[in-house]
Design a protein around this motif. Structure first.
Motif, PDB file in Angstrom:
ATOM      1  N   ILE A  83       7.235  -6.769  26.180  1.00 19.63           N
ATOM      2  CA  ILE A  83       7.239  -7.428  24.869  1.00 19.63           C
ATOM      3  C   ILE A  83       5.825  -7.339  24.302  1.00 19.63           C
ATOM      4  N   VAL A  84       5.730  -6.919  23.030  1.00 18.95           N
ATOM      5  CA  VAL A  84       4.399  -6.864  22.405  1.00 18.95           C
ATOM      6  C   VAL A  84       4.389  -7.813  21.212  1.00 18.95           C
ATOM      7  N   ILE A  85       3.408  -8.709  21.218  1.00 16.96           N
ATOM      8  CA  ILE A  85       3.259  -9.650  20.106  1.00 16.96           C
ATOM      9  C   ILE A  85       2.077  -9.195  19.264  1.00 16.96           C
ATOM     10  N   LEU A  86       2.299  -9.055  17.972  1.00 14.17           N
ATOM     11  CA  LEU A  86       1.192  -8.685  17.086  1.00 14.17           C
ATOM     12  C   LEU A  86       1.015  -9.785  16.046  1.00 14.17           C
ATOM     13  N   ASP A  87      -0.142 -10.411  16.066  1.00 14.76           N
ATOM     14  CA  ASP A  87      -0.409 -11.495  15.125  1.00 14.76           C
ATOM     15  C   ASP A  87      -1.108 -10.920  13.892  1.00 14.76           C
ATOM     16  N   GLU A  88      -0.401 -10.874  12.793  1.00 15.69           N
ATOM     17  CA  GLU A  88      -0.902 -10.324  11.515  1.00 15.69           C
ATOM     18  C   GLU A  88      -1.665  -9.017  11.727  1.00 15.69           C
ATOM     19  N   PRO A  89      -0.962  -7.982  12.170  1.00 18.72           N
ATOM     20  CA  PRO A  89      -1.662  -6.742  12.525  1.00 18.72           C
ATOM     21  C   PRO A  89      -2.236  -5.981  11.340  1.00 18.72           C
ATOM     22  N   THR A  90      -1.776  -6.294  10.105  1.00 16.44           N
ATOM     23  CA  THR A  90      -2.286  -5.510   8.967  1.00 16.44           C
ATOM     24  C   THR A  90      -3.369  -6.248   8.188  1.00 16.44           C
ATOM     25  N   SER A  91      -3.731  -7.452   8.630  1.00 13.18           N
ATOM     26  CA  SER A  91      -4.707  -8.194   7.837  1.00 13.18           C
ATOM     27  C   SER A  91      -6.076  -7.502   7.920  1.00 13.18           C
ATOM     28  N   GLY A  92      -6.679  -7.340   6.762  1.00 13.43           N
ATOM     29  CA  GLY A  92      -7.999  -6.730   6.702  1.00 13.43           C
ATOM     30  C   GLY A  92      -8.004  -5.213   6.793  1.00 13.43           C
ATOM     31  N   LEU A  93      -6.826  -4.595   6.780  1.00 11.25           N
ATOM     32  CA  LEU A  93      -6.785  -3.132   6.885  1.00 11.25           C
ATOM     33  C   LEU A  93      -6.526  -2.496   5.516  1.00 11.25           C
ATOM     34  N   ASP A  94      -7.049  -1.292   5.323  1.00 12.15           N
ATOM     35  CA  ASP A  94      -6.757  -0.563   4.091  1.00 12.15           C
ATOM     36  C   ASP A  94      -5.392   0.137   4.239  1.00 12.15           C
ATOM     37  N   GLY A  95      -4.997   0.884   3.204  1.00 14.16           N
ATOM     38  CA  GLY A  95      -3.688   1.537   3.211  1.00 14.16           C
ATOM     39  C   GLY A  95      -3.485   2.456   4.407  1.00 14.16           C
ATOM     40  N   PHE A  96      -4.550   3.213   4.748  1.00 13.94           N
ATOM     41  CA  PHE A  96      -4.439   4.130   5.889  1.00 13.94           C
ATOM     42  C   PHE A  96      -4.258   3.346   7.195  1.00 13.94           C
ATOM     43  N   GLY A  97      -5.002   2.249   7.270  1.00 14.38           N
ATOM     44  CA  GLY A  97      -4.911   1.409   8.473  1.00 14.38           C
ATOM     45  C   GLY A  97      -3.516   0.840   8.633  1.00 14.38           C
ATOM     46  N   VAL A  98      -2.940   0.369   7.508  1.00 17.23           N
ATOM     47  CA  VAL A  98      -1.588  -0.206   7.556  1.00 17.23           C
ATOM     48  C   VAL A  98      -0.585   0.867   7.970  1.00 17.23           C
ATOM     49  N   LYS A  99      -0.759   2.081   7.396  1.00 19.97           N
ATOM     50  CA  LYS A  99       0.156   3.183   7.719  1.00 19.97           C
ATOM     51  C   LYS A  99       0.105   3.486   9.223  1.00 19.97           C
ATOM     52  N   ASN A 100      -1.110   3.469   9.743  1.00 22.78           N
ATOM     53  CA  ASN A 100      -1.296   3.693  11.185  1.00 22.78           C
ATOM     54  C   ASN A 100      -0.552   2.669  12.022  1.00 22.78           C
ATOM     55  N   VAL A 101      -0.711   1.388  11.609  1.00 23.81           N
ATOM     56  CA  VAL A 101      -0.055   0.311  12.356  1.00 23.81           C
ATOM     57  C   VAL A 101       1.459   0.474  12.284  1.00 23.81           C
ATOM     58  N   VAL A 102       1.975   0.822  11.076  1.00 29.76           N
ATOM     59  CA  VAL A 102       3.421   1.023  10.925  1.00 29.76           C
ATOM     60  C   VAL A 102       3.903   2.100  11.893  1.00 29.76           C
ATOM     61  N   GLU A 103       3.156   3.225  11.943  1.00 28.94           N
ATOM     62  CA  GLU A 103       3.554   4.323  12.841  1.00 28.94           C
ATOM     63  C   GLU A 103       3.552   3.867  14.299  1.00 28.94           C
ATOM     64  N   MET A 104       2.499   3.126  14.664  1.00 26.40           N
ATOM     65  CA  MET A 104       2.412   2.683  16.067  1.00 26.40           C
ATOM     66  C   MET A 104       3.547   1.723  16.411  1.00 26.40           C
ATOM     67  N   VAL A 105       3.838   0.818  15.468  1.00 29.43           N
ATOM     68  CA  VAL A 105       4.929  -0.143  15.714  1.00 29.43           C
ATOM     69  C   VAL A 105       6.251   0.596  15.885  1.00 29.43           C
ATOM     70  N   LYS A 106       6.497   1.594  15.013  1.00 34.66           N
ATOM     71  CA  LYS A 106       7.754   2.350  15.106  1.00 34.66           C
ATOM     72  C   LYS A 106       7.838   3.105  16.425  1.00 34.66           C
ATOM     73  N   ARG A 107       6.713   3.664  16.850  1.00 35.79           N
ATOM     74  CA  ARG A 107       6.708   4.395  18.126  1.00 35.79           C
ATOM     75  C   ARG A 107       6.965   3.454  19.294  1.00 35.79           C
ATOM     76  N   MET A 108       6.376   2.262  19.218  1.00 36.20           N
ATOM     77  CA  MET A 108       6.607   1.285  20.301  1.00 36.20           C
ATOM     78  C   MET A 108       8.082   0.924  20.364  1.00 36.20           C
ATOM     79  N   LYS A 109       8.699   0.776  19.182  1.00 36.46           N
ATOM     80  CA  LYS A 109      10.124   0.436  19.160  1.00 36.46           C
ATOM     81  C   LYS A 109      10.950   1.574  19.764  1.00 36.46           C
ATOM     82  N   GLU A 110      10.588   2.802  19.387  1.00 41.00           N
ATOM     83  CA  GLU A 110      11.302   3.964  19.946  1.00 41.00           C
ATOM     84  C   GLU A 110      11.222   3.995  21.476  1.00 41.00           C
TER      85      GLU A 110
END
Lengths: 256, 240
Positions: free
Chosen positions: A176-203
Motif C-alpha cells: 500500500i502506498v500513501i501519498l499525502d498531497e503529492p502534487t503540491s508545489g509542483l509545476d505542470g511537468f512535475g504533476v505529469k510525472n507524478v500522474v505517470e508514476m501513480v498509474k505505473r504503481m497501480k499497474e
C-alpha cells in the motif's frame, strides 16, 4: 515483465478486490481538539482511493494512522482484516506493508545524498549492501533519476526531491502506498510525472491512497473518492456530487 | 544560485577518488605536522596547492585568504616575541634571527597543513568523508550521528535562507536597530522551526522502519599512482 517486478519488487498473486486497509470508528485528538471523529475509511486492494477535503478536515491525520505513525484514542486500523498493534515488531511489519510519501519532500528526506536517502529504508529492513545497491539503482531508474546517486538532496529541485521521496518509499516494496498531497508545489511537468508514476504503481498492483486538493490530478487517476469534513467521512463514491464539492471547498470549475 | 562548499565539492576535479582521497590527505597531514623538516612543509605546500587549484581553481585562493587574516598577525607576534640575536629594531619591537626562523618555520608548517586540509575540504563531501571513516572501523553510532547532524545542518541552513529572504524582502535590515531586532526574531523562528522539523524528521524515519542504521556508500578508489608518489615525496622530505 513490469518494471517493479524487474526491480525485484514483485507482488504476490493473490490480489482480490476487497478491503485491504480500513479504519473502524477511528477517533483522534490533538490536545483537547477532536481531529478524527469516528472515521470509517476503506481502501480496496489494487485501487486508487482519493481522499479529499478542505484544509484541517483531518486527511493527513487519518493517513498518519494508516502507517502506524499515530495511535488512535479510540477505534482501530485494520490491514487485510487484522487490527494493527503498536509494539515495535508489529509496527515494522505495518511499515513494511504501508509506505508513506510525505507532502513536503524536505520533511521526508533524512539523508544527505540521494543514494543514502533511497537506501535508508532498505538498510533498516536489514538488506545486504549488494542488494541495496541494485535496488537503489533500479528505483532511481524507475523515477527517472538514473545517475543521481551521489547528488546532495538539498541541491535538487522541488520536482526531483518529490521523485526521490517516492523512490525512497517504492524501493521498500510496500503493498500500500500513501501519498499525502503529492502534487503540491509542483509545476505542470512535475504533476505529469507524478500522474505517470501513480498509474505505473497501480499497474503493478499497488493499492494507493492519495490525499489532494488538485482536482485535475484527482480526476485523472481516481477509482474512488472519499471526502472528509470536520473529522468525518461525508462522502464515498466514484464521482463527486457538486453540492458536496461546494460545501467542502473543492475546486471543481475546470473539471465540470 | 550562490556557490556553496557543497557545490564546489561536487564540481571539483578529482585526481584521487573514493575513500583513498581521505586516507591520502590525512596521511599527508600527519606526516607534515609531525615532520621537523622545512623541506616537507615546502613540498606539501607546493603539491597540495597545485592539487587544490587544479580541483577547485580560484576558490582555493579565495578560501586560503580567510585563515591568513588570523595566521599573519600570529606570525608577527611570533616574530617579535622570540628572544635572540637582535637583527632589527623598530620602536619597541625587536626582531631577532631566531624569531625570523621560527616565524618562517611556523608559517610554512601552518600553510602546508592548511593546503592539505583545504584540498580535503574542497574535494570531499561529508558523506564521502563519513564513508572513509566507516572503512577505518569508526563505531556505527558515530557515523549515524554524523550523517544525521549533517542533514540537520542542511535543513537548518535551508530554513535560515528562507527566513532571511522573507525578512530582507520586507526591509528587515533597513537600519542597525531593525537589523538587531530582525536577527533576534530570525534566531527565535529558526529555533521553533528546527523543533518542528526534528519532529517531522523523526516521523519520516519511523515511517521507514528506522532501526539506528544509516546507509553509507563508498565510491571506488582510483588515483593510486599519484597518491603513492606524493606520499613518497613527502616521506623523503621528512628524511632529508
Amino acid at each position: 515483465m513490469s518494471d517493479l517486478m524487474l526491480m525485484g519488487l514483485k507482488l504476490g498473486g493473490d490480489y482480490m478486490v476487497e478491503a485491504m486497509i480500513e479504519t473502524i470508528d477511528l477517533w483522534y485528538a490533538y490536545d483537547t481538539v477532536d481531529i478524527l471523529k469516528g472515521v470509517n475509511f476503506k481502501a480496496e486492494r489494487g485501487k486508487i482511493t482519493l481522499l479529499l477535503g478542505r484544509n484541517g478536515a483531518g486527511k493527513t491525520t487519518l493517513l498518519l494512522h494508516l502507517n502506524g505513525l499515530l495511535k488512535p484514542i479510540k477505534g482501530e486500523v485494520r490491514i487485510d482484516g487484522k487490527p494493527i498493534r503498536y509494539d515495535k515488531k508489529s509496527l515494522i511489519e505495518v511499515r513494511r506493508k504501508v509506505g508513506f510519501v510525505f507532502q513536503n519532500p524536505d520533511d521526508q528526506i533524512v539523508a544527505p545524498t540521494v543514494w543514502q536517502e533511497i537506501a535508508f529504508g532498505l538498510k533498516n529492513l536489514g538488506m545486504d549492501d549488494d542488494e541495496i545497491e541494485i535496488k537503489v539503482k533500479k528505483a532511481l531508474e524507475w523515477v527517472g533519476l538514473a545517475g543521481f546517486e551521489n547528488k546532495l538532496c538539498n541541491l535538487l529541485s522541488g520536482g526531483e526531491k518529490k521523485r526521490v521521496s517516492i523512490a525512497s518509499v517504492i524501493v521498500m516494496d510496500p503493498e500500500i502506498v500513501i501519498l499525502d498531497e503529492p502534487t503540491s508545489g509542483l509545476d505542470g511537468f512535475g504533476v505529469k510525472n507524478v500522474v505517470e508514476m501513480v498509474k505505473r504503481m497501480k499497474e503493478e498492483g499497488k493499492t494507493l491512497i492519495i490525499s489532494t486538493h488538485d482536482m485535475d490530478f484527482a480526476y485523472e487517476i481516481a477509482d474512488k473518492f472519499v471526502i472528509m469534513d470536520g473529522g468525518k467521512i461525508i462522502y464515498n463514491g466514484k464521482t463527486i456530487p457538486e453540492d458536496i464539492a461546494e460545501r467542502c471547498g473543492l475546486r471543481l470549475w475546470r473539471c465540470r | 544560485m550562490h556557490e556553496t562548499f557543497e557545490t564546489v565539492q561536487l564540481n571539483s576535479r578529482k585526481v584521487v577518488k573514493g575513500d583513498l582521497r581521505v586516507f591520502f590527505a590525512l596521511t599527508s597531514l600527519f606526516l607534515t605536522v609531525l615532520s621537523q623538516n622545512i623541506h616537507t612543509y615546502v613540498l606539501s605546500l607546493l603539491i597540495f596547492s597545485v592539487l587544490s587549484y587544479q580541483a577547485a581553481g580560484k576558490v582555493y585562493l579565495r578560501i586560503l585568504r580567510i585563515p591568513m587574516y588570523f595566521l599573519l598577525p600570529s606570525l608577527f607576534v611570533v616574530l617579535i616575541v622570540t628572544k635572540g640575536e637582535v637583527m632589527y629594531k623598530l620602536w619597541i619591537f625587536e626582531i631577532s634571527k631566531e624569531g625570523v626562523n621560527l616565524a618562517i618555520i611556523t608559517g610554512l608548517r601552518a600553510f602546508a597543513s592548511l593546503s592539505i586540509l583545504l584540498y580535503l575540504i574542497l574535494t570531499t563531501t561529508i558523506p564521502e568523508f563519513v564513508s572513509a571513516l566507516r572503512k577505518l572501523r569508526v563505531p556505527e553510532f558515530i557515523i549515524e550521528i554524523a550523517v544525521l547532524i549533517y542533514r540537520c545542518i542542511q535543513i537548518l541552513l535551508d530554513e535560515a535562507e528562507r527566513l532571511n529572504n522573507a525578512a530582507t524582502s520586507r526591509l528587515g535590515y533597513v537600519n542597525k536597530r531593525r537589523f538587531v531586532s530582525t536577527a533576534a526574531l530570525l534566531a527565535y523562528s529558526i529555533f521553533l522551526k528546527s523543533l518542528s522539523r526534528s519532529e517531522k524528521m523523526e516521523r519520516s524515519m519511523s515511517a521507514r522502519c528506522y532501526s539506528g542504521k544509516m546507509p553509507v556508500r563508498s565510491e571506488k578508489s582510483s588515483g593510486w599512482a599519484i597518491a603513492i608518489l606524493v606520499l613518497i615525496a613527502i616521506a623523503i622530505g621528512c628524511l632529508i
